[in-house]
Design a protein around this motif. Structure first.
Motif, mmCIF file in Angstrom:
data_model
loop_
_atom_site.group_PDB
_atom_site.id
_atom_site.type_symbol
_atom_site.label_atom_id
_atom_site.label_comp_id
_atom_site.label_asym_id
_atom_site.label_seq_id
_atom_site.Cartn_x
_atom_site.Cartn_y
_atom_site.Cartn_z
ATOM 1 N N PHE A 193 11.597 -4.139 -1.083
ATOM 2 C CA PHE A 193 12.096 -3.255 -2.140
ATOM 3 C C PHE A 193 12.732 -2.008 -1.540
ATOM 4 N N TYR A 196 6.923 -4.699 -0.781
ATOM 5 C CA TYR A 196 7.250 -3.268 -0.799
ATOM 6 C C TYR A 196 8.373 -2.928 0.178
ATOM 7 N N PHE A 224 8.625 1.440 -6.995
ATOM 8 C CA PHE A 224 8.207 0.071 -6.657
ATOM 9 C C PHE A 224 7.227 -0.461 -7.691
#
Length: 294
Positions: A36, A33, A56
């Motif tokens: 990202f 995460y 995400f």
């Protein structure tokens, strides 16, 4: 990795007492995460929004991740953001009101009784390794313990006279599980004939590898797969297949759900309910026996 993630992982370890494997899973999801956010959204965690979390999830879906994996990642993010909001490291919990992908509860793969017998009898009792491995398989099927729980068993956890074993499960929750006569006999044979040869000075673990150290969960997983091949079992073999078989066979024979929940160490009975599926042949025999036109 983001400093907030490290704080959260420390919290899970120290205050929540979660297992190493669970924390590694959280670390992996949060690493994906934050990576990202940095690469796509060009943001830090403290500047992220609800839309970033949704983006995400869509990104993970485009990568081909299954619904279960995406839902697990979302659960990690929700706990992460709740922690940050409670510690006042962010203004508000931006993970609120995000819908989780629908989870289809998959009926786990289980072995029938014949397959369990073939698997457990696959080790060669004429060899020290075979004696140990038979004891391991007997314990796993008799107790429904997780692979990591069996690997963590210590000598002091075993009460062979009474026929029980003490298990330290997820969240360091302790439970007591019956062993059964066959498992007790198999473990006694291992303790008498094999473990003294393997044990190094001070070794307290029940099951040891050839070097006299605690057997790893990876080794146990490989052991199950090896003997499944030897027993010519064609079904997909996963680490918890004996655990799933244990629960299914108990419920098929009339065990109550609460007792099975207690033995499995499930915090929520809804987790145990997935095992209430029954063998089709058994269901057909029940119908034939009790239905007026069966």
């Amino acid at each position: 990795m983001d400093k907030h993630v490290e704080l959260f992982l420390d919290y899970l370890s120290v205050e929540r007492g979660l297992s190493k494997n669970t924390i590694l899973a959280y670390r992996s999801d949060l690493k994906d995460y934050t990576g990202f956010l940095e690469a796509v959204s060009k943001k830090s965690v403290s500047a992220s929004s609800r839309e970033d979390i949704r983006d995400f999830m869509l990104h993970q879906k485009d990568k081909g991740l299954c619904v279960n994996s995406i839902s697990r990642a979302l659960a990690a993010l929700r706990m992460f953001y709740r922690f940050l909001a409670r510690e006042k490291l962010i203004k508000s919990d931006v993970s609120s009101y995000i819908d989780s992908p629908k989870l289809w509860k998959k009926i786990p793969d289980v072995l029938n009784l014949d397959e369990v017998e073939r698997l457990i009898e696959a080790p060669d009792l004429n060899t020290p390794q075979g004696v140990r491995d038979r004891a391991i398989l007997e314990v796993m099927y008799a107790t429904g313990m997780r692979v990591s729980e069996v690997a963590g068993l210590r000598l002091t956890d075993l009460n062979a006279d009474v026929g029980f074993v003490r298990c330290l499960g997820k969240g360091k929750k302790e439970r007591i599980v019956p062993l059964g006569t066959k498992a007790v006999a198999s473990v006694a044979r291992y303790l008498e004939k094999v473990r003294p040869r393997l044990a190094k000075s001070g070794a307290q673990e029940l099951f040891l590898n050839r070097s006299g150290r605690r057997i790893s969960r990876v080794s146990l997983w490989k052991l199950i797969k090896r003997y499944a091949r030897k027993a010519r079992i064609k079904k997909p073999i996963r680490p918890h297949i004996l655990r799933h078989s244990f629960a299914t066979h108990l419920l098929e024979r009339g065990a109550d759900l609460r007792s099975v929940q207690e033995m499995l160490g499930h915090a929520n009975i809804s987790t145990t309910q997935i095992y209430t599926h029954v063998n089709k042949d058994w269901l057909r025999s029940i119908h034939k026996t009790y239905h007026p036109r069966g």
